[in-house]
Design a protein around this motif. Structure first.
Motif, PDB file in Angstrom:
ATOM      1  N   LEU A 195       0.852  -1.185   0.000  1.00  0.00           N
ATOM      2  CA  LEU A 195       0.000   0.000   0.000  1.00  0.00           C
ATOM      3  C   LEU A 195       0.891   1.239   0.000  1.00  0.00           C
ATOM      4  O   LEU A 195       1.826   1.328   0.790  1.00  0.00           O
ATOM      5  N   LEU A 196       0.594   2.167  -0.907  1.00  0.00           N
ATOM      6  CA  LEU A 196       1.338   3.423  -0.979  1.00  0.00           C
ATOM      7  C   LEU A 196       0.359   4.571  -0.771  1.00  0.00           C
ATOM      8  O   LEU A 196      -0.658   4.664  -1.463  1.00  0.00           O
ATOM      9  N   GLY A 197       0.649   5.415   0.199  1.00  0.00           N
ATOM     10  CA  GLY A 197      -0.234   6.541   0.469  1.00  0.00           C
ATOM     11  C   GLY A 197       0.426   7.494   1.444  1.00  0.00           C
ATOM     12  O   GLY A 197       1.568   7.284   1.874  1.00  0.00           O
ATOM     13  N   SER A 198      -0.290   8.544   1.788  1.00  0.00           N
ATOM     14  CA  SER A 198       0.222   9.554   2.703  1.00  0.00           C
ATOM     15  C   SER A 198      -0.560   9.518   4.009  1.00  0.00           C
ATOM     16  O   SER A 198      -1.798   9.528   4.002  1.00  0.00           O
ATOM     17  N   ALA A 199       0.161   9.469   5.119  1.00  0.00           N
ATOM     18  CA  ALA A 199      -0.499   9.535   6.422  1.00  0.00           C
ATOM     19  C   ALA A 199      -0.979  10.942   6.723  1.00  0.00           C
ATOM     20  O   ALA A 199      -1.800  11.146   7.615  1.00  0.00           O
ATOM     21  N   ASN A 200      -0.478  11.916   5.972  1.00  0.00           N
ATOM     22  CA  ASN A 200      -0.854  13.312   6.161  1.00  0.00           C
ATOM     23  C   ASN A 200      -1.649  13.780   4.943  1.00  0.00           C
ATOM     24  O   ASN A 200      -2.039  12.984   4.092  1.00  0.00           O
ATOM     25  N   THR A 201      -1.878  15.081   4.833  1.00  0.00           N
ATOM     26  CA  THR A 201      -2.582  15.615   3.672  1.00  0.00           C
ATOM     27  C   THR A 201      -1.661  15.607   2.452  1.00  0.00           C
ATOM     28  O   THR A 201      -0.439  15.553   2.569  1.00  0.00           O
TER      29      THR A 201
END
Length: 255
Positions: A195-201
């Motif tokens: 999974l690739l994503g941002s924990a922040n905005t």
């Protein structure tokens, strides 16, 4: 998001010019249109697009190599044959299920990466719309302000035939805000290897799509592809930062 599609066309062109050993890559998008601040690039209708290679990024229109395949999905897209336009509710989990089944019907691939782009509000089922904990809002469907809750996404995966001891995505990419929590990772653990994503905005321009295929070669691994996307993201918002994001430049300099 329409600009992202144009950037992906440019990425496909750059990929085609790569002389190294590389696999065949297809990019297929379920696009639901937009209308903002008087502009209307891409229209407001739903389309299924197989993106084509374009030597230059034109933010106002897709290139002639991009195929509109919407008519092949008339069994689940409300399709107007006269106008050649369609409409779906992107906040309905059955839309995601139907799209995944459609892709599996028309395409064969050794590796699959599924990406989401839109707003994100983190994990958790929402008790009401004010608790925007989900992703992919649809403001033009019959059900206003519809969106996908985290569990809607995993339910759609299961309904499309993905899961533990079944087929899994090689990677899920969430180009949305708050899309890389422990809760998200746990919810999708049976459906994807990474999974690739941002924990922040995430800034409005999202990922650097012109370089999203840069690291793909015959012997590349999925983790290395993900690492390359992250490196390009960091470079984009530090070196080639868009002028309309000065606050991000100031923040990076402080940190």
């Amino acid at each position: 998001l329409y600009l992202d599609l144009n950037e992906m066309e440019e990425a496909l062109y750059k990929y085609s010019q790569n002389k190294g050993s590389k696999p065949s890559v297809k990019i297929v998008a379920l696009w639901d249109g937009w209308k903002l601040a008087g502009t209307n690039y891409g229209g407001t209708a739903t389309q299924i697009l197989e993106l084509g290679a374009d030597s230059s990024c034109n933010p106002t229109q897709l290139c002639s190599n991009t195929l509109d395949l919407t008519a092949t999905a008339k069994d689940w897209i409300k399709y107007d044959a006269t106008k050649k336009t369609g409409e779906v509710n992107m906040g309905d989990k059955s839309t995601l299920t139907n799209f995944l089944k459609w892709v599996d019907k028309y395409y064969q691939a050794d590796h699959k990466i599924l990406q989401f782009s839109n707003h994100g509000g983190g994990p958790r089922s929402a008790l009401d719309i004010s608790q925007r904990r989900g992703l992919c809002w649809d403001y033009t469907s019959d059900e206003k302000n519809a969106f996908l809750k985290t569990k809607d996404v995993s339910d759609a995966f299961a309904a499309a035939g993905y899961g533990k001891d079944k087929e899994q995505f090689d990677m899920l990419i969430f180009d949305v805000c708050l899309g890389a929590s422990i809760e998200d990772s746990y919810q999708f653990r049976n459906y994807a290897k990474y999974l690739l994503g941002s924990a922040n905005t995430v800034p409005g321009y999202g990922l650097d799509y012109t370089k999203i295929l840069n690291n793909i070669s015959t012997d590349i691994t999925i983790p290395k592809i993900g690492e390359g996307i992250i490196d390009n993201f960091k470079e984009f918002y530090t070196v080639t930062l868009p002028n309309d994001y000065p606050e991000w430049s100031e923040r990076w300099e402080k940190e």
